[in-house]
Design an enzyme around this catalytic site. Structure first.
Site, mmCIF file in Angstrom:
data_model
loop_
_atom_site.group_PDB
_atom_site.id
_atom_site.type_symbol
_atom_site.label_atom_id
_atom_site.label_comp_id
_atom_site.label_asym_id
_atom_site.label_seq_id
_atom_site.Cartn_x
_atom_site.Cartn_y
_atom_site.Cartn_z
ATOM 1 N N ASP A 34 0.856 -1.180 0.000
ATOM 2 C CA ASP A 34 0.000 0.000 0.000
ATOM 3 C C ASP A 34 0.891 1.228 0.000
ATOM 4 O OD1 ASP A 34 -2.340 1.583 0.185
ATOM 5 O OD2 ASP A 34 -2.186 1.653 2.372
ATOM 6 N N HIS A 35 0.352 2.343 -0.459
ATOM 7 C CA HIS A 35 1.047 3.625 -0.373
ATOM 8 C C HIS A 35 0.686 4.306 0.933
ATOM 9 C CE1 HIS A 35 1.216 3.660 -5.026
ATOM 10 N NE2 HIS A 35 2.397 3.338 -4.548
ATOM 11 N N TYR A 56 -4.937 4.571 0.430
ATOM 12 C CA TYR A 56 -6.004 3.665 -0.045
ATOM 13 C C TYR A 56 -5.662 2.989 -1.368
ATOM 14 C CZ TYR A 56 -8.185 7.154 3.055
ATOM 15 O OH TYR A 56 -8.461 8.037 4.082
ATOM 16 N N HIS A 57 -4.453 2.388 -1.434
ATOM 17 C CA HIS A 57 -4.020 1.698 -2.657
ATOM 18 C C HIS A 57 -3.579 0.265 -2.358
ATOM 19 C CE1 HIS A 57 -2.871 5.923 -4.394
ATOM 20 N NE2 HIS A 57 -4.169 5.698 -4.427
ATOM 21 N N PRO A 58 -4.385 -0.563 -1.697
ATOM 22 C CA PRO A 58 -3.942 -1.932 -1.411
ATOM 23 C C PRO A 58 -3.817 -2.764 -2.689
ATOM 24 C CG PRO A 58 -6.255 -1.666 -0.836
ATOM 25 C CD PRO A 58 -5.736 -0.308 -1.175
#
Length: 531
Positions: free
Chosen positions: A292-293, A468-470
């Site tokens: 994630d980021h 919110y980049h899983p």
């Protein structure tokens, strides 16, 4: 009920797949979505993410496990539980990543996923407001537009970043990503263009496509190693089964896709047994490889009004609403960020390794409202983290949320990069014209020295949140940790593919919605080509 194809998850990838497969009238397609229809009006207003994030009617409202890398904090992980998935809740930012991301995927053995392979898919989806060129397409379902709003504080940031030595880049989705500029958005005429709006809505009139909402998939059914269909719980809690004549495509996202596989007996055998599930196919990589980021959000108080002030009074809110209603303009057309930058933290880094999201407002969380003072936000995230987490079950019940273990900031490179990113942000804020607008370094405070590596790292651990980049939990590849092959077929199983951000062998260098849509396009081509 039966179908040729069952698509699980009506998110960014799933809506694309449902559209493309149902375009052939010979294909009977069923699309299952755990959430409801996208009827909430805030979904379709760009700034509506303030109202939809953390709203359990459209958001899964996930939370991570307490994370040592965040000084033991548990943080929110919003994910869309609605037609359109997270594309109905996200910040509307259209970012493809770097061409090198996809070439690395290809070098890892994933034939057909290099930049030259995926660029035509990005272009096919796109209806670019700027027009078609070598890197952009027009006439596709997905509207991509320029900002309809400007704010002086963001313009000042772009100018200050250039004063600090970072070049202006009018198109980070073009020839190169590096530089500073303004975001491109998935909007059309001041309205959100989610995957459901772009791809699903035009297809729903087709007789061969059935969309079932509030359908929570319990498991994918197997006969030996051949997929036969899907069992789900309907809105009344009744168990329903659909037979798949050809394939099941799992597009439920980086949390729900591995969860669904494991609930179906596909995953690490020992872990499944511990959770009361009979292991049918031992795939150790399911749920592993989570990336994630992580964003460090710096807040600066200003000596001039920002959006915080514009939305504070009821009168101003009414004026903003009227402007949007009449002209589809003003603050309600705003994406999560206006300005952006892709930069290198060190000269020896080959391509940008940090990204900025600059907002003319500040808040502890988008769902909680803005701060009661004039301020803006600089968010900086590491583009290619080395840290890997995992998704783990908490038992055999599909209604029980899995454990989300991000394992943030668990490598030296990740720690150094986030500290460097915070310091670059602070240096930009000390360049004109931005410096003249800053009244106070609010978060972190000016007392924190940029030479204090440990202090800055500890501040980041205590204040950073997900962007919110899983990704990565059903990794594509050929190794022991891989879940799907380059055709997106689940290893060792016939008739099952995964197509969403969980298949990324490495996270892309940017926001993940555009790549998710590309993955849906690629999956559609692969399925069609397989006959």
């Amino acid at each position: 009920m039966d179908a040729d194809f069952i698509v699980i998850g009506a998110g960014s990838s799933g809506c694309v797949i449902a559209n493309r497969l149902s375009a052939d009238p010979r294909n009977k397609v069923v699309l299952l979505e755990a959430g409801g229809p996208d009827t909430n009006p805030w979904i379709h207003i760009p700034v509506g993410y303030f109202k939809t994030m953390h709203n359990p009617s459209v958001d899964w409202c996930y939370k991570t496990e307490p994370d040592p890398g965040l000084n033991g904090r548990s943080i929110d992980w919003p994910r869309g539980k609605v037609l359109g998935g997270s594309s109905s809740l996200n910040g509307l930012l259209y970012v493809r990543g770097q061409k090198e991301d996809y070439d690395r995927w290809r070098q890892m053995g994933n034939e057909g996923w290099g930049w030259k392979d995926v660029l035509p898919l990005f272009k096919r989806s796109e209806d670019q407001e700027r027009g078609a060129d070598e890197f952009h397409g027009t006439g596709g379902p997905l509207a991509v537009s320029n900002m309809r709003i400007q704010r002086p504080i963001c313009d000042a940031w772009v100018a200050a970043a250039q004063e600090a030595g970072y070049p202006f880049n009018p198109d980070y989705n073009g020839a190169q990503q590096e530089g500073v500029g303004y975001f491109q958005l998935t909007t059309r005429n001041g309205r959100r263009c989610s995957s459901a709006v772009a791809f699903l809505k035009p297809a729903r009139k087709r007789d061969n496509l059935r969309v079932v909402t509030r359908a929570l998939v319990e498991k994918i059914n197997l006969d030996g190693r051949r997929v036969t269909g899907v069992t789900y719980l309907d809105n009344a809690g009744q168990r329903q089964t659909i037979t798949a004549r050809r394939e099941v495509i799992l597009s439920a996202g980086a949390i729900n896709s591995p969860q669904t596989l494991m609930l179906s007996g596909i995953g690490p055998a020992a872990h499944l047994s511990e959770n009361g599930i009979e292991p049918l196919v031992d795939l150790p990589g399911v749920g592993q490889g989570l990336q994630d980021h992580l964003q460090a959000r710096l807040v600066y108080k200003c000596n001039e009004p920002t959006l915080n002030d514009e939305v504070r009074s009821l009168f101003n809110q009414a004026r903003i609403a009227l402007k949007y209603a009449l002209f589809r303009a003003g603050p309600m057309t705003m994406a999560a960020s206006l300005a952006t930058g892709f930069m290198k933290t060190r000269p020896e880094v080959a391509t940008p390794d940090i990204q900025f999201h600059v907002q003319p407002w500040s808040a502890d969380s988008p769902g909680e409202g803005v701060h009661p003072f004039s301020a803006f936000t600089m968010s900086v995230c590491q583009l290619r983290p080395e840290s890997r987490g995992e998704i783990r079950l908490k038992g055999p019940d599909p209604q029980k949320y899995p454990k989300i273990i991000p394992n943030y900031l668990s490598t030296e490179t990740d720690c150094r990069t986030i500290v460097d990113g915070v310091n670059i942000a602070r240096r930009i804020a000390r360049h004109n014209p931005l410096a003249t607008k800053v009244a106070e370094e609010f978060r972190p405070h000016a007392d924190l020295s940029m030479d204090d590596y440990q202090g800055t790292l500890d501040w980041a651990r205590s204040n950073s949140v997900s962007i919110y980049h899983p990704t990565g939990t059903c990794k594509m590849g050929a190794g022991e940790d891989a879940v799907v092959d380059a055709q997106l077929r689940v290893h060792g199983i016939e008739g099952l593919r995964v197509a969403d951000c969980s298949i990324m062998p490495e996270i892309v260098s940017g926001n993940t919605n555009a790549p998710a849509i590309m993955i849906g396009e690629k999956a559609s081509d692969l399925i069609t080509a397989s006959g």
